[in-house]
Write an enzyme that holds these catalytic residues in place. Structure first.
Site, PDB file in Angstrom:
ATOM      1  N   GLU A 241       0.824  -1.223   0.000  1.00  0.00           N
ATOM      2  CA  GLU A 241       0.000   0.000   0.000  1.00  0.00           C
ATOM      3  C   GLU A 241       0.852   1.265   0.000  1.00  0.00           C
ATOM      4  OE1 GLU A 241      -2.875  -0.423  -0.800  1.00  0.00           O
ATOM      5  OE2 GLU A 241      -3.135  -2.520  -0.274  1.00  0.00           O
ATOM      6  N   GLY A 242       1.961   1.211  -0.692  1.00  0.00           N
ATOM      7  CA  GLY A 242       2.892   2.330  -0.724  1.00  0.00           C
ATOM      8  C   GLY A 242       3.918   2.164   0.367  1.00  0.00           C
TER       9      GLY A 242
END
Length: 587
Positions: free
Chosen positions: A434-435
């Site tokens: 998620e980053g």
């Protein structure tokens, strides 16, 4: 065995995240939801975690089989209504605050992070569909996603395109009936194939042939495993399948899939049928609705891993006897040794500080949803500012605390019997997906510090200063707070200095210098938030009689852990030149 920390969760929701006295939700409902979530998790999810880790999910002939008993657990979980906790009531959800959703997510992840990933992604996909999908798409897919009858996924990554989504190659072709055909390969698709539900709703980023280059030419498509007929029954199998699942360090029970779209295996013609979400070439903005939801939920994963590791280490330290603690005549529980006590308090303080940050961010999401006009913009900016910190700091803490948990267990922590190793293996993915946390730091410094021409972050820091000053008035003559107020004031001053310096570097166009200190700044901000929020909670007098323990923990954090902020601030202000000069050492 993990036990849901219901009391700590309720305290944080009420006294840190503002649910106490919030007229928008009944206090009895809040308490009932959290207690029931804890009961379900402790009785059903947590006992299955070790089995899930040992068995893992298996792929055979394009079908994934989850660990023994897991489909039944999921269906019982969905039947109880947990998937729709914060979803809109018009879609069949319960419309409760996002804070409750995040608190429940912490509980599910504490029981089993691998299990909780399926509903986490479904909630994010449902939110993206609700925000950007057409009325027809929402009518056909949203109710079953909200109920948990169908799950959702997020398809971004390709073998050559990880964080750089502008280079993705999955393509979409228009059809005369208004649908699209999707062709390509996606990797790292969590719960991309499974036996929990009879349909899976994939949200897929793809590019049209005439799209602009880069991220401006990405569109978002809803691509179901099975086509849904007009009467909402399931029709033909769509042209997509799971080619393989990854062998991973952790979260073994969660299938991480390589998905193939449009190779002609299913359907009358090659191409997976997809339905446009939002507008053509505007897909990344739609997907960010899901990604922001997921980033906060991943922060809750970090809290959960830290909580589970702390519980396990505490239980072990109370039972394991080794050596004589200072002043003891016989062999002592290792918790009595000062170094073990320090380690356990570090674990506990970091865990509770991370929980406070995560729930505070969820409060901002709720306030933004409820407000209008300038107030709405304020809370949107607050949620935006806190999200990278709420994703990165708790997930870093999850790894750190899980590692400390192994250390407390000693040799028993390094073997699988105690479960301490599983927590570290599972926790390690959270700072990556998620980053990555490095990307969160870039986002924080380059996009979030400039919000409101830099005024918003200064406003938040002023609020933190006010809380720290209020601690001084609570101290009185008791002395229990020690140097808490002074240490908080010093750390906040270092945060102000670092913030001012980064903003000046950005304004002067010295981007490389600012980015050299971004990760240190993110950590600095997380530590200050943790220290202040722990002190805020400790100043609250409630009937549970735990205020002395909360004050003691807040003081321990301030006097033992906040000292790191000075070194971080120094690295931010003075590290860029040495970083650039040291690049020669990488050759």
């Amino acid at each position: 065995m993990y036990t849901s920390p219901v009391d700590d969760i309720l305290f944080t929701l009420n006294h840190i995240a503002g649910l106490d006295g919030d007229a928008s939700v009944d206090a009895d409902i809040v308490e009932a939801v959290i207690w029931e979530a804890g009961r379900f998790c402790d009785a059903t999810i947590a006992p299955a975690a070790a089995r899930g880790d040992k068995e893992g999910s298996k792929l055979a002939n394009g079908e994934v089989r989850s660990p023994t008993g897991w489909p039944e657990i999921y269906r019982a979980w969905a039947a109880a209504g947990w998937n729709g906790l914060a979803a809109p009531m018009e879609a069949g959800g319960q419309g409760l605050p996002h804070r409750l959703q995040i608190a429940a997510m912490e509980i599910w992840n504490g029981g089993s992070m691998a299990f909780a990933l399926a509903p986490m992604l479904t909630a994010g996909a449902a939110e993206a569909l609700a925000a950007h999908g057409s009325d027809a798409l929402k009518a056909r897919f949203l109710p079953k996603m909200v109920s948990g009858e169908w799950t959702g996924t997020m398809n971004l990554t390709e073998p050559h395109a990880g964080s750089d989504l502008g280079t993705l190659r999955t393509r979409a072709e228009r059809r005369d009936d208004g649908t699209y055909r999707i062709f390509g390969q996606k990797i790292y698709i969590t719960w991309g194939e499974h036996d929990f539900t009879d349909n899976i709703v994939h949200l897929v980023l793809a590019r049209l042939a005439d799209a602009p280059e880069g991220t401006r030419g990405i569109s978002l498509f809803l691509v179901p495993k099975f086509i849904v007929n007009e009467d909402e029954t399931l029709g033909a199998r769509n042209d997509l399948f799971c080619h393989s699942i990854e062998e991973k360090l952790g979260i073994h029970a969660s299938p991480t899939c390589t998905m193939i779209y449009g190779d002609g295996r299913f359907g009358e013609e090659p191409g997976a049928v997809g339905y446009l979400i939002g507008e053509e070439n505007r897909g990344l903005a739609c997907m960010f609705t899901m990604m922001n939801n997921a980033r906060l939920a991943v922060g809750a994963q970090g809290v959960a891993m830290a909580e589970a590791a702390t519980q396990g280490a505490l239980a072990y330290a109370r039972e394991r006897r080794q050596g004589k603690a200072p002043g003891a005549a016989t062999a002592s529980p290792i918790i009595d040794h000062p170094d073990i006590a320090r380690t356990l308090l570090t674990m506990k303080a970091l865990t509770q500080g991370s929980r406070a940050i995560t729930y505070l961010c969820a409060e901002a999401v709720d306030r933004a949803h409820e407000a209008e006009g300038d107030e709405k913009r304020h809370w949107q900016d607050r949620a935006a500012l806190l999200t990278p910190i709420a994703k990165s700091f708790p997930t870093d803490v999850g790894v750190e605390v899980a590692s400390l948990g192994i250390q407390v267990h000693g040799g028993m922590g390094f073997v699988e019997e105690t479960g301490a190793a599983r927590l570290l293996r599972d926790a390690r993915i959270a700072p990556i997906y998620e980053g990555t946390n490095g990307i969160q730091a870039i986002d924080l410094v380059t996009r979030k510090l400039p919000l409101g021409d830099g005024a918003h972050v200064r406003g938040l820091i002023a609020e933190l200063s006010a809380i720290a000053k209020a601690v001084t008035s609570v101290e009185g003559d008791k002395g229990a707070w020690g140097e808490t107020a002074a240490r908080l004031d010093k750390a906040i001053g270092e945060l102000i200095t670092a913030t001012d310096w980064l903003q000046s570097e950005l304004a002067a166009g010295r981007l490389a210098a600012a980015l050299a200190g971004a990760t240190a700044y993110q950590r600095l901000f997380g530590l200050v938030l943790s220290g202040v929020l722990l002190a805020k909670g400790a100043a609250v007098v409630v009937e549970d009689g735990r205020q002395p323990q909360r004050i003691a923990l807040a003081r321990f954090f301030a006097e033992n852990l906040l000292g790191e902020t000075a070194a971080l601030a120094d690295a931010i202000l003075h590290g860029a030149n040495s970083l650039e000069a040291a690049r020669i050492a990488l050759n």
